[in-house]
Design a protein around this motif. Structure first.
Motif, PDB file in Angstrom:
ATOM      1  N   LEU A   1       8.467  10.711 -64.924  1.00  0.00           N
ATOM      2  CA  LEU A   1       9.454   9.658 -64.712  1.00  0.00           C
ATOM      3  C   LEU A   1      10.608  10.211 -63.892  1.00  0.00           C
ATOM      4  O   LEU A   1      11.171  11.262 -64.234  1.00  0.00           O
ATOM      5  N   TYR A   2      10.932   9.509 -62.795  1.00  0.00           N
ATOM      6  CA  TYR A   2      12.089   9.832 -61.972  1.00  0.00           C
ATOM      7  C   TYR A   2      12.999   8.613 -62.025  1.00  0.00           C
ATOM      8  O   TYR A   2      12.582   7.508 -61.644  1.00  0.00           O
ATOM      9  N   LYS A   3      14.217   8.787 -62.536  1.00  0.00           N
ATOM     10  CA  LYS A   3      15.163   7.666 -62.631  1.00  0.00           C
ATOM     11  C   LYS A   3      16.575   8.207 -62.492  1.00  0.00           C
ATOM     12  O   LYS A   3      16.956   9.139 -63.212  1.00  0.00           O
ATOM     13  N   ASN A   4      17.330   7.637 -61.562  1.00  0.00           N
ATOM     14  CA  ASN A   4      18.708   8.060 -61.313  1.00  0.00           C
ATOM     15  C   ASN A   4      18.813   9.568 -61.063  1.00  0.00           C
ATOM     16  O   ASN A   4      19.734  10.224 -61.528  1.00  0.00           O
ATOM     17  N   GLY A   5      17.828  10.116 -60.365  1.00  0.00           N
ATOM     18  CA  GLY A   5      17.846  11.535 -60.038  1.00  0.00           C
ATOM     19  C   GLY A   5      17.424  12.439 -61.185  1.00  0.00           C
ATOM     20  O   GLY A   5      17.345  13.651 -61.024  1.00  0.00           O
ATOM     21  N   GLN A   6      17.148  11.857 -62.347  1.00  0.00           N
ATOM     22  CA  GLN A   6      16.726  12.629 -63.518  1.00  0.00           C
ATOM     23  C   GLN A   6      15.212  12.577 -63.651  1.00  0.00           C
ATOM     24  O   GLN A   6      14.595  11.550 -63.366  1.00  0.00           O
ATOM     25  N   VAL A   7      14.613  13.667 -64.108  1.00  0.00           N
ATOM     26  CA  VAL A   7      13.162  13.764 -64.225  1.00  0.00           C
ATOM     27  C   VAL A   7      12.774  14.024 -65.678  1.00  0.00           C
ATOM     28  O   VAL A   7      13.400  14.835 -66.358  1.00  0.00           O
ATOM     29  N   THR A   8      11.744  13.316 -66.133  1.00  0.00           N
ATOM     30  CA  THR A   8      11.148  13.553 -67.445  1.00  0.00           C
ATOM     31  C   THR A   8       9.654  13.766 -67.237  1.00  0.00           C
ATOM     32  O   THR A   8       9.012  12.975 -66.550  1.00  0.00           O
ATOM     33  N   GLU A   9       9.120  14.830 -67.827  1.00  0.00           N
ATOM     34  CA  GLU A   9       7.690  15.136 -67.707  1.00  0.00           C
ATOM     35  C   GLU A   9       7.055  15.125 -69.091  1.00  0.00           C
ATOM     36  O   GLU A   9       7.650  15.617 -70.055  1.00  0.00           O
ATOM     37  N   ARG A  10       5.868  14.578 -69.193  1.00  0.00           N
ATOM     38  CA  ARG A  10       5.152  14.532 -70.469  1.00  0.00           C
ATOM     39  C   ARG A  10       4.670  15.931 -70.854  1.00  0.00           C
ATOM     40  O   ARG A  10       4.319  16.742 -70.001  1.00  0.00           O
ATOM     41  N   SER A  11       4.620  16.171 -72.142  1.00  0.00           N
ATOM     42  CA  SER A  11       4.102  17.436 -72.660  1.00  0.00           C
ATOM     43  C   SER A  11       2.700  17.680 -72.095  1.00  0.00           C
ATOM     44  O   SER A  11       1.882  16.770 -72.037  1.00  0.00           O
ATOM     45  N   GLY A  12       2.445  18.899 -71.676  1.00  0.00           N
ATOM     46  CA  GLY A  12       1.174  19.247 -71.060  1.00  0.00           C
ATOM     47  C   GLY A  12       1.236  19.183 -69.541  1.00  0.00           C
ATOM     48  O   GLY A  12       0.373  19.712 -68.851  1.00  0.00           O
ATOM     49  N   TYR A  13       2.266  18.507 -69.019  1.00  0.00           N
ATOM     50  CA  TYR A  13       2.452  18.405 -67.568  1.00  0.00           C
ATOM     51  C   TYR A  13       3.741  19.096 -67.121  1.00  0.00           C
ATOM     52  O   TYR A  13       4.014  19.172 -65.929  1.00  0.00           O
ATOM     53  N   GLU A  14       4.540  19.581 -68.073  1.00  0.00           N
ATOM     54  CA  GLU A  14       5.815  20.215 -67.732  1.00  0.00           C
ATOM     55  C   GLU A  14       5.599  21.384 -66.782  1.00  0.00           C
ATOM     56  O   GLU A  14       4.749  22.240 -67.028  1.00  0.00           O
ATOM     57  N   GLY A  15       6.346  21.366 -65.688  1.00  0.00           N
ATOM     58  CA  GLY A  15       6.231  22.426 -64.697  1.00  0.00           C
ATOM     59  C   GLY A  15       5.007  22.322 -63.811  1.00  0.00           C
ATOM     60  O   GLY A  15       4.828  23.114 -62.908  1.00  0.00           O
ATOM     61  N   ARG A  16       4.147  21.311 -64.061  1.00  0.00           N
ATOM     62  CA  ARG A  16       2.928  21.151 -63.257  1.00  0.00           C
ATOM     63  C   ARG A  16       3.006  19.947 -62.328  1.00  0.00           C
ATOM     64  O   ARG A  16       2.204  19.831 -61.410  1.00  0.00           O
ATOM     65  N   VAL A  17       3.917  19.012 -62.589  1.00  0.00           N
ATOM     66  CA  VAL A  17       4.011  17.805 -61.770  1.00  0.00           C
ATOM     67  C   VAL A  17       5.398  17.696 -61.153  1.00  0.00           C
ATOM     68  O   VAL A  17       6.398  18.061 -61.765  1.00  0.00           O
ATOM     69  N   SER A  18       5.441  17.193 -59.917  1.00  0.00           N
ATOM     70  CA  SER A  18       6.725  17.001 -59.238  1.00  0.00           C
ATOM     71  C   SER A  18       6.553  16.050 -58.063  1.00  0.00           C
ATOM     72  O   SER A  18       5.448  15.853 -57.560  1.00  0.00           O
ATOM     73  N   LEU A  19       7.659  15.466 -57.671  1.00  0.00           N
ATOM     74  CA  LEU A  19       7.713  14.711 -56.422  1.00  0.00           C
ATOM     75  C   LEU A  19       8.179  15.672 -55.340  1.00  0.00           C
ATOM     76  O   LEU A  19       8.733  16.731 -55.633  1.00  0.00           O
ATOM     77  N   ILE A  20       7.972  15.295 -54.104  1.00  0.00           N
ATOM     78  CA  ILE A  20       8.483  16.081 -52.979  1.00  0.00           C
ATOM     79  C   ILE A  20       9.842  15.469 -52.661  1.00  0.00           C
ATOM     80  O   ILE A  20       9.955  14.545 -51.858  1.00  0.00           O
ATOM     81  N   THR A  21      10.880  15.936 -53.357  1.00  0.00           N
ATOM     82  CA  THR A  21      12.180  15.261 -53.335  1.00  0.00           C
ATOM     83  C   THR A  21      12.765  15.103 -51.935  1.00  0.00           C
ATOM     84  O   THR A  21      13.411  14.096 -51.659  1.00  0.00           O
TER      85      THR A  21
END
Length: 139
Positions: A62-82
């Motif tokens: 989840l990307y909202k207002n510049g803040q990112v939340t990642e689900r457990s198991g995906y932390e550090g593995r998923v990102s947008l190309i900001t």
């Protein structure tokens, strides 16, 4: 003069850039990193939007207002190309690919009253994937 000012302000508030989401139907995982493509069309900045990426029906990013939340198991593995958000690129980068990552991913972008979704199927050699309609509840 006062009524003219109000009319102009009302017209400005109705101006809203409509966009669509474009993606590829299928992406093959090759190696440790894969990008799930998703782009706003026409090119529209996605910086002020809410961007959600789902795997099946679970929100994993989840990307909202510049803040990112990642689900457990995906932390550090998923990102947008900001640095690409300004050009409408909302693709998801997935690192440390695992077999369990195979499946259907949904990109959802919300701006004001507009909500658009696009699906992409991630598979690896010999795997199969089918995109079926998915219904979301508004959170």
């Amino acid at each position: 003069m006062f009524s003219l000012f109000i009319a102009v302000k009302m017209a400005e508030s109705r101006v809203h850039t409509q966009f669509k989401l474009t993606s590829e139907d299928y992406v093959e995982a090759v190696g440790e990193e894969v990008t799930l493509p998703c782009h706003l069309s026409p090119d529209t900045s996605a910086v002020a939007t809410t961007i959600r990426w789902f795997k099946e029906t679970e929100c994993i990013y989840l990307y909202k207002n510049g803040q990112v939340t990642e689900r457990s198991g995906y932390e550090g593995r998923v990102s947008l190309i900001t640095q690409e958000l300004e050009r409408g690129n909302v693709s998801l980068r997935l690192r440390a690919y695992r077999e369990s990552d195979r499946g259907v991913y949904i990109c959802q972008v919300i701006h004001g009253e507009q909500k658009e979704e696009a699906a992409v199927c991630l598979w690896d050699r010999g795997g199969k994937c089918s995109i079926t309609p998915v219904m979301f509840l508004t959170i």
